[in-house]
Design an enzyme around this catalytic site. Sequence first.
Site, short mmCIF file in Angstrom:
data_model
loop_
_atom_site.label_atom_id
_atom_site.label_comp_id
_atom_site.label_asym_id
_atom_site.label_seq_id
_atom_site.Cartn_x
_atom_site.Cartn_y
_atom_site.Cartn_z
CE LYS A 181 93.85 -44.23 -20.34
NZ LYS A 181 92.68 -44.91 -21.26
CE LYS A 189 94.09 -58.51 -25.87
NZ LYS A 189 93.07 -58.83 -25.05
CE LYS A 245 89.10 -49.83 -14.00
NZ LYS A 245 87.83 -49.87 -15.03
P1 TYM Z 1 86.06 -47.30 -19.05
O1 TYM Z 1 85.25 -48.25 -18.10
O2 TYM Z 1 87.31 -47.63 -19.37
O3 TYM Z 1 86.07 -45.78 -18.25
C1 TYM Z 1 84.86 -45.21 -17.74
C2 TYM Z 1 84.91 -43.64 -17.94
O4 TYM Z 1 86.08 -43.23 -17.30
C3 TYM Z 1 86.77 -42.53 -18.02
N1 TYM Z 1 88.37 -42.68 -17.80
C4 TYM Z 1 89.09 -41.44 -17.65
N2 TYM Z 1 88.91 -40.25 -17.66
C5 TYM Z 1 90.03 -39.53 -17.61
N3 TYM Z 1 91.30 -39.90 -17.39
C6 TYM Z 1 91.63 -41.34 -17.19
N4 TYM Z 1 92.79 -41.65 -16.94
C7 TYM Z 1 90.42 -42.11 -17.60
N5 TYM Z 1 90.32 -43.34 -17.37
C8 TYM Z 1 89.02 -43.77 -17.70
C9 TYM Z 1 86.66 -43.01 -19.36
O5 TYM Z 1 86.64 -41.87 -20.43
C10 TYM Z 1 85.08 -43.34 -19.25
O6 TYM Z 1 84.33 -42.16 -19.79
N6 TYM Z 1 83.92 -48.16 -23.45
C11 TYM Z 1 83.70 -47.52 -22.18
C12 TYM Z 1 82.29 -47.82 -21.57
C13 TYM Z 1 81.13 -47.82 -22.22
C14 TYM Z 1 80.46 -46.60 -22.59
C15 TYM Z 1 79.24 -46.80 -23.20
C16 TYM Z 1 80.80 -45.07 -22.36
C17 TYM Z 1 80.32 -48.64 -22.83
N7 TYM Z 1 79.24 -48.42 -23.45
C18 TYM Z 1 78.49 -45.97 -24.01
C19 TYM Z 1 79.91 -44.19 -22.62
C20 TYM Z 1 78.69 -44.69 -23.68
C21 TYM Z 1 84.84 -47.71 -21.22
O7 TYM Z 1 85.33 -48.70 -21.43
O8 TYM Z 1 85.15 -46.94 -20.26
#
Ligand code: TYM
Length: 321
Positions: free
Chosen positions: A189, A110, A192
């Site tokens: 990748k 960002k 969103k």
């Molecule tokens: P988030 O909400 O962006 O994504 C949720 C999960 O989906 C996986 N993911 C993907 N895996 C493979 N290919 C892709 N294109 C792809 N896009 C998303 C992400 O790796 C994730 O596992 N910060 C985290 C949420 C979070 C979290 C936590 C996760 C908050 N606290 C504690 C684990 C433990 C996040 O933004 O995920």
Amino acid sequence: MRVLSGIQPTGRFHWGNYFGAIRQYIELQHAEQAYYFIANLHALTTVRDPNVLAQLTLDAAIDLLALGLDPDKAVLFCQSDVPEVSELAWILMTGTPMGLLERCHAYKDKKAKGLPAHAGLFTYPVLMAADILIYDSDTVPVGEDQIQHIEVARDIAQSFNHHFGETFVLPKAKILDASAKVPGTDGEKMSKSYNNTLELFDEAKAQRKKIMRITTDSRPVEQPKAPESDHLFLLYSLFASDEERESMAALYRRGGFGYGDVKKALADVAEKYFAEPRARRAELAAHPERIHEILATGAERARRKAREVLNRAQQACGVCS
Ligand code: TYM
């Protein structure tokens, strides 16, 4: 083994979320203890409309249940229903070096684009560390993009343990090699924020349209193509059986087919794959009060563990009376 993971309700779930993370949640719910939560406090860094955030949070719970998450096996809850997490995040923040957070990619990207960043985005990895450490989690199933955050959680835990004595369990990321980074419709990748997603529960016709718009190169039909480097093939592989994948790969290598045919095959296989969860979803969505009940029960169970670990951390650093 204690498994934990979180997912943000910043939009409807897409194939990357499912194949990178949610599929692992479901497989691992048979482990000793599994905790899964909807990260609405993290989502608040991007979703600024209260009605939208509340609706997306409910949708996230419905989606996870429809996909096979069993609330009798795994603890399913909403992040904000465990206020102990925010308290632990503060304690952890007092010992987190600025440099560690400055290197984290969400904030760095960002900043590099010259966009204004909030303190919530900057300290996002510390809240995530608290999410993980507060349940003594040792296994965190995620996609590749979260590995850095889990490393940060380990660093924070290690330095707390070093300073105040053994308090936190050190977590490890668990990723699936074949789908750690699911590509989007443009080959980047799936995310969103890149506007290249294919959602799990899009209306079938709309989804087919999006699939037909997946970018492809302009090589002529008759030219043989390498399947491994083609994102359309990679997407097809997520759904296909070994046999189906092999025969599609052979078709690529031989040439003489159009990408349109692969797209049609992908749309068919994806529709079939999510047909059952889609039907379950419609049933679940008809009873939102039951979903709220499931989340409340999950939060109660999660809080029991969270209180215990928060108390341990408070004792360790001397902030309890
Ligand atoms: P988030 O909400 O962006 O994504 C949720 C999960 O989906 C996986 N993911 C993907 N895996 C493979 N290919 C892709 N294109 C792809 N896009 C998303 C992400 O790796 C994730 O596992 N910060 C985290 C949420 C979070 C979290 C936590 C996760 C908050 N606290 C504690 C684990 C433990 C996040 O933004 O995920």
